[in-house]
Structure formats: C-alpha cells, structure tokens
Design an enzyme around this catalytic site. Sequence first.
Site, PDB file in Angstrom:
ATOM      1  N   HIS A 141       0.840  -1.204   0.000  1.00 62.40           N
ATOM      2  CA  HIS A 141       0.000   0.000   0.000  1.00 62.40           C
ATOM      3  C   HIS A 141       0.877   1.257   0.000  1.00 62.40           C
ATOM      4  CE1 HIS A 141      -3.582   2.418   1.359  1.00 62.40           C
ATOM      5  NE2 HIS A 141      -2.580   3.206   1.705  1.00 62.40           N
ATOM      6  N   GLU A 142       1.848   1.295   0.910  1.00 61.90           N
ATOM      7  CA  GLU A 142       2.689   2.490   1.009  1.00 61.90           C
ATOM      8  C   GLU A 142       3.544   2.676  -0.242  1.00 61.90           C
ATOM      9  OE1 GLU A 142       1.993   4.714   3.105  1.00 61.90           O
ATOM     10  OE2 GLU A 142       0.696   3.390   4.259  1.00 61.90           O
TER      11      GLU A 142
END
Length: 176
Positions: A141-142
Amino acid sequence: MIREVLKMGDPRLLERSRAVEVFDTADLHALIADMRDTMAHLNGAGLAAPQIAVPLRAVIFGVARNPRYPDAEEVPDTVLINPVITPIGDELEDGWEGCLSVPGMRGVVPRFKRLRYQGFDETGGPIDRSVEGFHARVVQHECDHLEGILYPMRIRDLSMFGFVDVLFPGQEVIDD
C-alpha cells in the site's frame, strides 16, 4: 511537525516519486521525523512522503496496537527508502484497506500474500525482509504511493468500497 496530508483528487498524489540520492542528511532526518509525527497524530499504519507533498521514494510504516487495525499482527516500525518489492509466489489475498489520503473510506484490495522488500533506512543502511499477511499488505500500500497509485485504483469490486460508517454500522469510526 505534523504536516497536512494530501487527499485523493490532488494531482500530486498521482505522480511517480524520485529516488533519494543522499542519505543521513539533516533534511532527510527532518522529513522522516515529520512523517512519524503526522502518522502518529492520525493513527496511521504507514505514510509515504508523497502524501505530505514530498515527491521522494520514502515510506514509513509500523503497527503495534492500532485502533484502526485491532486484529492486525504487529509490524515493526520501519523507514524504507528507495524500495524494491518482489512478490514471493503468485498468491493474492483480499483485505480491507483505508488510507490517510482517502479519509473515512475503506475498500477490499487484492495484494500479494508474500513478498520480499529491499531498500535503505535513513542512514543508508540496507533493509532486506521477506514478509507476509498484513505486513506485506502495508508495504505494498505504502509503496504504491511512490508510483502514484491510490488503493481505490486497485479495487476490483466497487460494491466493496464505501464509507466506514455505512460499511460497518455501529462500530467506532476513526478517521484515517
């Protein structure tokens, strides 16, 4: 210092970030400190530099006990710069995600279940870990933010995307 987090719709979130070229500088340490302060203030599981309008390939993440993720396993506090992600196998796993740049919403996103990530910490020290589950999800996600990708862009079934208070009525709503 707590920084403003850009919200979905801001074109800066869609840009590809550039590599960090010099490590262990006062500016880089200040950026990481601001990212930590901002993430802690918002009870985030992670934060990417582009979310605070800094187009560098730097992310932080870590989860001890987080009210937004009460059932998640612990993820070590990590600074990851210039990351490279390599999936281990083809197995995908669906899971609910939220984002500080998409406040008040959640969606089901497929992610690789297992992966290896490599990169550097803020001093230039190497990082090389193989992880799975929630830890792998947070990293993906990051790192997506560094490519200009927000999690709603990965949702396959929009019926599994919406506002937290509607999707999970009666549960305490903690804004992302």
